[in-house]
Design a protein around this motif. Sequence first.
Motif, PDB file in Angstrom:
ATOM      1  N   ASP A  40     -42.075  10.856  -9.440  1.00 16.94           N
ATOM      2  CA  ASP A  40     -41.952  10.265  -8.244  1.00 16.94           C
ATOM      3  C   ASP A  40     -40.983   9.266  -8.297  1.00 16.94           C
ATOM      4  O   ASP A  40     -40.411   8.692  -9.090  1.00 16.94           O
ATOM      5  CB  ASP A  40     -43.429   9.315  -8.243  1.00 16.94           C
ATOM      6  CG  ASP A  40     -43.719   8.571  -6.984  1.00 16.94           C
ATOM      7  OD1 ASP A  40     -43.302   9.108  -5.886  1.00 16.94           O
ATOM      8  OD2 ASP A  40     -43.459   7.314  -6.935  1.00 16.94           O
ATOM      9  N   ASN A  41     -40.482   9.047  -6.848  1.00 14.26           N
ATOM     10  CA  ASN A  41     -39.534   7.990  -6.647  1.00 14.26           C
ATOM     11  C   ASN A  41     -40.344   6.957  -5.968  1.00 14.26           C
ATOM     12  O   ASN A  41     -41.087   6.792  -4.917  1.00 14.26           O
ATOM     13  CB  ASN A  41     -38.585   8.452  -5.290  1.00 14.26           C
ATOM     14  CG  ASN A  41     -37.508   7.362  -5.115  1.00 14.26           C
ATOM     15  OD1 ASN A  41     -37.915   6.162  -5.217  1.00 14.26           O
ATOM     16  ND2 ASN A  41     -36.538   7.657  -4.375  1.00 14.26           N
ATOM     17  N   PRO A  42     -40.492   5.976  -6.880  1.00 21.35           N
ATOM     18  CA  PRO A  42     -41.558   4.563  -6.552  1.00 21.35           C
ATOM     19  C   PRO A  42     -41.133   3.855  -5.613  1.00 21.35           C
ATOM     20  O   PRO A  42     -41.931   3.263  -4.935  1.00 21.35           O
ATOM     21  CB  PRO A  42     -41.749   3.761  -8.139  1.00 21.35           C
ATOM     22  CG  PRO A  42     -40.187   4.184  -8.654  1.00 21.35           C
ATOM     23  CD  PRO A  42     -40.071   5.841  -8.199  1.00 21.35           C
ATOM     24  N   PHE A  43     -39.828   4.209  -5.096  1.00 22.62           N
ATOM     25  CA  PHE A  43     -39.436   3.145  -3.891  1.00 22.62           C
ATOM     26  C   PHE A  43     -39.701   3.765  -2.839  1.00 22.62           C
ATOM     27  O   PHE A  43     -39.556   3.274  -1.503  1.00 22.62           O
ATOM     28  CB  PHE A  43     -37.962   2.965  -4.320  1.00 22.62           C
ATOM     29  CG  PHE A  43     -37.652   2.189  -5.417  1.00 22.62           C
ATOM     30  CD1 PHE A  43     -37.592   0.723  -5.574  1.00 22.62           C
ATOM     31  CD2 PHE A  43     -37.052   2.722  -6.496  1.00 22.62           C
ATOM     32  CE1 PHE A  43     -37.391   0.267  -6.821  1.00 22.62           C
ATOM     33  CE2 PHE A  43     -36.833   2.099  -7.633  1.00 22.62           C
ATOM     34  CZ  PHE A  43     -36.916   0.827  -7.936  1.00 22.62           C
ATOM     35  N   VAL A  44     -39.993   5.063  -2.678  1.00 20.56           N
ATOM     36  CA  VAL A  44     -40.477   5.790  -1.661  1.00 20.56           C
ATOM     37  C   VAL A  44     -42.282   5.765  -1.334  1.00 20.56           C
ATOM     38  O   VAL A  44     -42.758   5.447  -0.433  1.00 20.56           O
ATOM     39  CB  VAL A  44     -40.295   7.252  -1.591  1.00 20.56           C
ATOM     40  CG1 VAL A  44     -40.703   8.081  -0.419  1.00 20.56           C
ATOM     41  CG2 VAL A  44     -38.619   7.523  -1.410  1.00 20.56           C
ATOM     42  N   SER A  45     -42.773   5.982  -2.399  1.00 17.66           N
ATOM     43  CA  SER A  45     -44.289   5.884  -2.470  1.00 17.66           C
ATOM     44  C   SER A  45     -44.747   4.356  -2.454  1.00 17.66           C
ATOM     45  O   SER A  45     -45.935   4.222  -2.144  1.00 17.66           O
ATOM     46  CB  SER A  45     -44.747   6.493  -3.850  1.00 17.66           C
ATOM     47  OG  SER A  45     -44.394   5.971  -5.014  1.00 17.66           O
ATOM     48  N   GLY A  46     -43.967   3.268  -2.813  1.00 18.08           N
ATOM     49  CA  GLY A  46     -44.231   2.056  -2.801  1.00 18.08           C
ATOM     50  C   GLY A  46     -44.872   1.462  -3.850  1.00 18.08           C
ATOM     51  O   GLY A  46     -45.372   0.289  -3.905  1.00 18.08           O
ATOM     52  N   THR A  47     -44.787   2.107  -5.046  1.00 15.96           N
ATOM     53  CA  THR A  47     -45.355   1.538  -6.276  1.00 15.96           C
ATOM     54  C   THR A  47     -44.447   0.637  -6.953  1.00 15.96           C
ATOM     55  O   THR A  47     -44.821   0.043  -7.985  1.00 15.96           O
ATOM     56  CB  THR A  47     -45.501   2.934  -7.164  1.00 15.96           C
ATOM     57  OG1 THR A  47     -44.711   3.659  -7.479  1.00 15.96           O
ATOM     58  CG2 THR A  47     -46.800   3.665  -6.529  1.00 15.96           C
TER      59      THR A  47
END
Length: 318
Positions: free
Chosen positions: A231-238
Motif C-alpha cells: 500500500d501507499n500509506p500516504f494515499v490510504s491515510g495510515t
Amino acid sequence: MSSRILRFWLAGLLFLGTTAAAHGQPANFEDAKQLLRDRVYFDQHQNGAQGTLYCGCNWRWTGASGGRVDLASCGYQVRALPQRAARIEWEHVVPASWLGQQRQCWQQGGRNHCRDSDPLFNLMEADMHNLAPVIGEVNADRSNYRFGTAPQAEAMYGRCTSRTDFKKRVFEPRREVRGMVARINFYMHDRYNLKMSQQQQQLFMQWHKAYPPGTWELERNRRIKSVTGQDNPFVSGTRQWQPGHRNSAEGLRLPPASRHKAPAATATTARVKGNRNSRIYHLPHCPNYADVNPRNVVPFRSEQQARQAGYRKARNCP
C-alpha cells in the motif's frame, strides 16, 4: 459434504492460492510496465478516464505496454519532439537517477550496471506506485527536474497545463495531479530512505493538503496493492508526512528470496529473446533471432521464463 459446498471450498482455495501468488513486487521495470497495463491502467486510456498523468490525454494500447497518444483528445500541441509526443512512456515520478545515486552500482556503471548487478535497484526501479503513463515528449522535457511552480515558463503544450522551466530545471505538473505527485514522493522517499530538501517537503505538504486523494488515486492504490501487496500509506491515510519526518526505509529490507537472485538478463547476455510487440520468443539458432529490433527485445534466461511471461516460441524455430 455436498457437491455444491465442495465446489465453493475448492474455489476458495484456488482464489487464495492465486492471490498469494500474485502478491510481490515485479522483479524489473519491463515486468512492472506490463503489470501496470494489464492490472492498473487497463481502463484509464479512453472515454474520459484519467488519461496520461501530466496532460490527461487518451491513448491506444500498442505492444506489450506502450501506446499511441490521441493528442486531440486533450488539445496537446507538440513542442519539439513529434515522435516522442506520439507515444506513451512510463514516467518515474521520482526519477530512476535519484534512486540509483544512493546505490554503489550507479557509481560503477550507471543504470544498466545497476540493472545487471543490483536486485534492490531493480525492485526500486520497478515499484509500481512510482510509475505512470505520460506523453513521451513531456517525459523527455521533465527529465529528472525537481517539482515546483514555474510561473515564468510559457504554456508550451497547448491545453495541457503542465509546464517545464528549462533554465531553473523545474517541472510544474497540472493541478489535477499535484496531490498524487506529492504522495508518490512521500512514499518513495520514506520507503527507500531518500533525502528530501526542506523546500520540497514544504511544497509537497502544501499540495497534499490542497489536493487530497480523489476517486482514481484511491482506486489506483487499491489496484497496485492487489498486485504487489504493498500500500501507499500516504494515499490510504495510515501514515502522514510531518516536518522532520523520519523515513521508515522499509523498502531497503530486501525480501529473502531476492537477496541472492541472479542478475536479470540483458539483451546482450540473454539466451532467449522475446519480442514485446509480437509476444514471440526466439532462440539463438532461430532464423529471426538476430532480427529482433533491440528496442523491442525482452531478454529471458530460459524458455520457461519466457512462457511464464506469456510469450510463445517462434513457429520457424525448431
